[in-house]
Design a protein around this motif. Structure first.
Motif, short mmCIF file in Angstrom:
data_model
loop_
_atom_site.label_atom_id
_atom_site.label_comp_id
_atom_site.label_asym_id
_atom_site.label_seq_id
_atom_site.Cartn_x
_atom_site.Cartn_y
_atom_site.Cartn_z
N ASN A 1 -14.37 23.60 59.38
CA ASN A 1 -14.63 22.52 60.34
C ASN A 1 -15.80 21.66 59.90
OD1 ASN A 1 -12.54 23.27 61.98
ND2 ASN A 1 -13.80 24.26 63.54
N VAL B 1 -15.33 17.71 59.25
CA VAL B 1 -16.09 16.76 60.07
C VAL B 1 -17.03 15.94 59.19
CG1 VAL B 1 -17.85 16.56 61.87
CG2 VAL B 1 -15.92 18.12 62.18
N ILE C 1 -11.70 21.67 67.34
CA ILE C 1 -12.68 20.90 66.55
C ILE C 1 -12.07 20.44 65.23
CG2 ILE C 1 -14.91 21.05 65.37
CD1 ILE C 1 -15.78 23.05 67.53
N THR C 2 -11.26 21.30 64.62
CA THR C 2 -10.59 20.93 63.36
C THR C 2 -9.79 19.65 63.55
OG1 THR C 2 -10.26 23.32 63.05
CG2 THR C 2 -9.24 21.84 61.45
N GLU D 1 -10.90 14.17 74.27
CA GLU D 1 -11.47 13.66 73.02
C GLU D 1 -10.38 13.40 71.98
OE1 GLU D 1 -14.66 16.52 74.67
OE2 GLU D 1 -12.48 16.31 74.67
#
Length: 703
Positions: free
Chosen positions: A401, A405, A433-434, A469
């Motif tokens: 991640n 990111v 999150i990935t 998100e």
């Protein structure tokens, strides 16, 4: 076994899990106990010493010289083999034993579980002619460690007798897996509870976000007369910190002070963390100073505490002082120090700490490396972050991640997708999150089709909840690709109600394409949901200004003033030798202002020779064109670049941080500046990093 036929059938379907490494069980489940018969004392003590130092070959040679080793010596060597992941050697020795007692069976079962062989452990358990409560508990705990809850429950219910350790095993297994309701039901069923039972349940509730209930349970525990241990108190202080229950924590601190418990290093560390999370850094420091023990855990708590309070300079000073005091930092210390480097955007300080980690042999620690990747990415040096990642011996989900990111922040869309492919090949499962990182990477690289593909993958993964998100990122991808109408329809067809963040993504894209029609609708949605969202007012005002609709600009500004909404002032800064130099547009307050303006003035003529013409659309003021041109040339990012040019050696990379998006005119000018001065200029704005080099930008003029 007739008692649990379903258990036997289920185990036939368990696949090989030999690669799983189980954590050591609690001391409550230690299998080897003192024997009345200790064997030949000289041999046993020699073998024990060798095993303590993992010198297995020497231990075996001594063992082989014993004519008739007793069961204790056999079991001791078997346990040594198991501790060193040599299960086959342990089993060979186990089967050679002339006689076996329940302890030797338990030891072998535990060894198989520790080394990931659940099938073999259960096979041995079934072969036992006599089982103790420890045998049953060890097997139950093994099922729990492997996530086989139904089998653990069935075996637990079949136990002929259960002690507190067996009950605690079930409670702990449920807590660790997040099944807090099951844990609490099991806790309530317990015929008797010890302090370990209460402590596990308090900690489990807190870790599952039920800190209020954890504190309530602590009161119940005290009400029935159970005295807390340092572990209990640590869990209680953590619960107080998680809900900012300052008053309750202070009261407990007072009771501990009277009892003398407060001088326990473990308790003091929890106290420091509690005060730091409650924004009471002075109290945190006082606990540190008053404690009689000074160890790495307490020093780390202080470094972390300062970081939690945004006092990153102080955090790094503490890190430096602990090194001077001869306290060797551990992985947690390095993680906290690197987080403070991120907070300061201090690349040079981060490099220094990286060097210290290498010297102490922690440069291959997965937690330190993860923090290094984040630090380098956030401080503007993705290449170093990529290098750290590529050289890691072990990578976990956070590692993948962090690099994905990081690539997204720097506009490396294809690189992020490449790492995602490698992640899938390595067998690591992505999380929310990935996918957020991947969608951001697609947005910053204008990859509409790739973005849709990633979003489709996300929707097909039932284990991951699609968050607002993710929807906002998808709107951003479509909007910035010019698909404004499609983005608007996407929002209206979302399965969950869009929040202001989603509509704001569309509004931001409208500014890129000067689409006032869609922008007006998007802004209205944002303001209906959040009337005090300053970004919506500013974006709409800027759109009107770009279209020279000054009456609408005035109307928006009057509305903002009436509602007490203040536009964030643009600022840019450069961190040099540990000092942060901040600039605002037209700033003349810096000690080097004269040199900065001279440098920019000299660049002005060269820029025009290269064909630069100020784009006055980006000066959003109703003033004369000549005044607009002057205003544009002294935007904060250009002043920061001017400062870096007069303060750093030629050829070095310039890194500038900015709190708002870089404007189009500055973007055009900085591209040419990079070519004129022969330097790489990296600017991080509120959206992403821009790498300017030889007249080009890594964003491809798309941000």
């Amino acid at each position: 076994m007739a008692c649990f036929p379903a258990l036997s059938r289920s185990l036939k379907s368990i696949s090989s899990v030999s690669s799983i490494s189980l954590k050591k069980f609690s001391n409550s489940f230690m299998i080897i106990t003192n024997y009345a018969k200790m064997g030949t004392s000289s041999h046993s003590s020699t073998i024990s010493e060798y095993l303590r130092n993992d010198r297995l070959d020497e231990a075996r040679r001594v063992f082989d010289k014993i004519t008739s080793p007793d069961v204790y010596i056999y079991t001791m060597l078997i346990s040594g083999y198991c501790r060193n992941n040599k299960t086959n050697e342990a089993l060979n020795l186990f089967y050679r034993m002339p006689t076996r007692d329940v302890v030797s069976w338990n030891s072998m079962i535990k060894g198989c579980l520790d080394n990931g062989d659940l099938n073999k452990a259960y096979d041995l358990f079934n072969q036992m002619s006599e089982r103790s409560v420890v045998s049953w508990t060890t097997m139950v705990n093994g099922f729990l460690q492997f996530g086989r809850f139904e089998l653990a429950e069935e075996l637990f219910e079949c136990m002929p007798s259960r002690d507190i350790a067996a009950w605690n095993s079930m409670v702990l297994g449920y807590c660790r897996s997040g099944r807090i309701k099951d844990a609490f039901n099991m806790f309530k069923r317990m015929p008797s509870k010890d302090v370990i039972s209460w402590t596990m349940m308090i900690g489990g509730l807190d870790q599952c976000g039920k800190s209020d209930e954890a504190l309530s349970l602590f009161r119940d525990m005290r009400g029935v007369g159970v005295d807390p241990t340092s572990s209990t108190l640590s869990s209680v202080f953590t619960a107080c910190a998680n809900i900012s229950a300052l008053e309750r924590g202070v009261q407990l601190h007072g009771h501990l002070f009277k009892s003398g418990y407060v001088f326990d290093a473990f308790i003091s560390t929890s106290l420091m963390t509690f005060y730091a999370k409650c924004k009471q850094i002075e109290s945190c420091l006082k606990v540190f100073q008053e404690n009689l023990v000074s160890n790495v855990v307490m020093w780390t708590a202080l470094v972390t505490g300062y970081g939690l309070n945004g006092m990153h300079e102080e955090a790094l000073d503490v890190f430096k002082n602990m090194m001077k005091e001869g306290i060797v930092p551990n992985q947690s210390t390095f993680v906290s120090a690197l987080n403070s480097c991120c907070g300061l955007e201090a690349l040079d300080r981060g490099k220094e700490i990286h060097t210290k980690a290498i010297k102490l042999g922690l440069f291959l620690d997965v937690f330190v490396d993860n923090s290094l990747i984040v630090m380098y990415s956030k401080c503007g040096n993705l290449d170093y972050g990529v290098n750290v990642f590529n050289n890691m011996n072990e990578k976990n989900l956070v590692s993948w991640n962090s690099i994905i990111v990081g690539c997204a922040q720097h506009g490396g869309g294809m690189l992020a997708l490449k790492y995602f492919d490698q992640m899938a090949q390595s067998g690591v499962q992505p999380d929310a999150i990935t996918f957020l990182g991947l969608l951001t990477a697609c947005s910053h690289s204008r990859m509409l089709d790739k973005g849709k593909y990633v979003f489709d993958l996300l929707n097909r993964d039932p284990s991951i909840e699609v968050r607002l998100e993710h929807y906002a990122s998808m709107v951003d991808i479509m909007g910035r690709s010019g698909q404004l109408k499609e983005a608007e329809e996407f929002i209206k067809n979302m399965p969950i109600k869009a929040n202001s963040m989603v509509w704001l993504a569309l509004l931001s894209a409208c500014k890129l394409y000067s689409n006032l029609e869609v922008a007006t609708k998007a802004a209205q949605y944002v303001l209906d949901l959040d009337p005090h969202d300053s970004a919506a007012y500013v974006l709409l005002s800027n759109l009107y200004a770009s279209a020279c609709r000054w009456n609408d600009v005035s109307r928006i500004r009057v509305m903002m003033k009436g509602r007490g909404i203040i536009k964030q002032r643009g600022a840019s800064w450069v961190t040099l030798k540990g000092s942060k130099h901040v600039f605002n547009s037209g700033d003349i307050s810096h000690p080097l202002s004269r040199k900065i303006y001279q440098k920019l003035d000299s660049l002005s003529g060269k820029l025009k020779e290269f064909g630069y013409v100020p784009d006055q659309r980006f000066d959003l003021h109703d003033v004369e064109n000549e005044q607009k041109e002057v205003s544009l040339f002294y935007h904060s990012e250009r002043l920061a670049i001017g400062f870096a040019l007069v303060s750093t050696v030629e050829g070095s990379t310039i890194r500038v941080m900015k709190n708002l998006r870089v404007c189009g005119d500055c973007h055009s000018a900085i591209k040419l500046m990079s070519k004129i001065v022969g330097r790489t200029i990296i600017i991080r704005d509120s959206s992403r990093f821009h790498h300017f080099k030889d007249g080009d930008c890594s964003c491809g003029n798309y941000w």
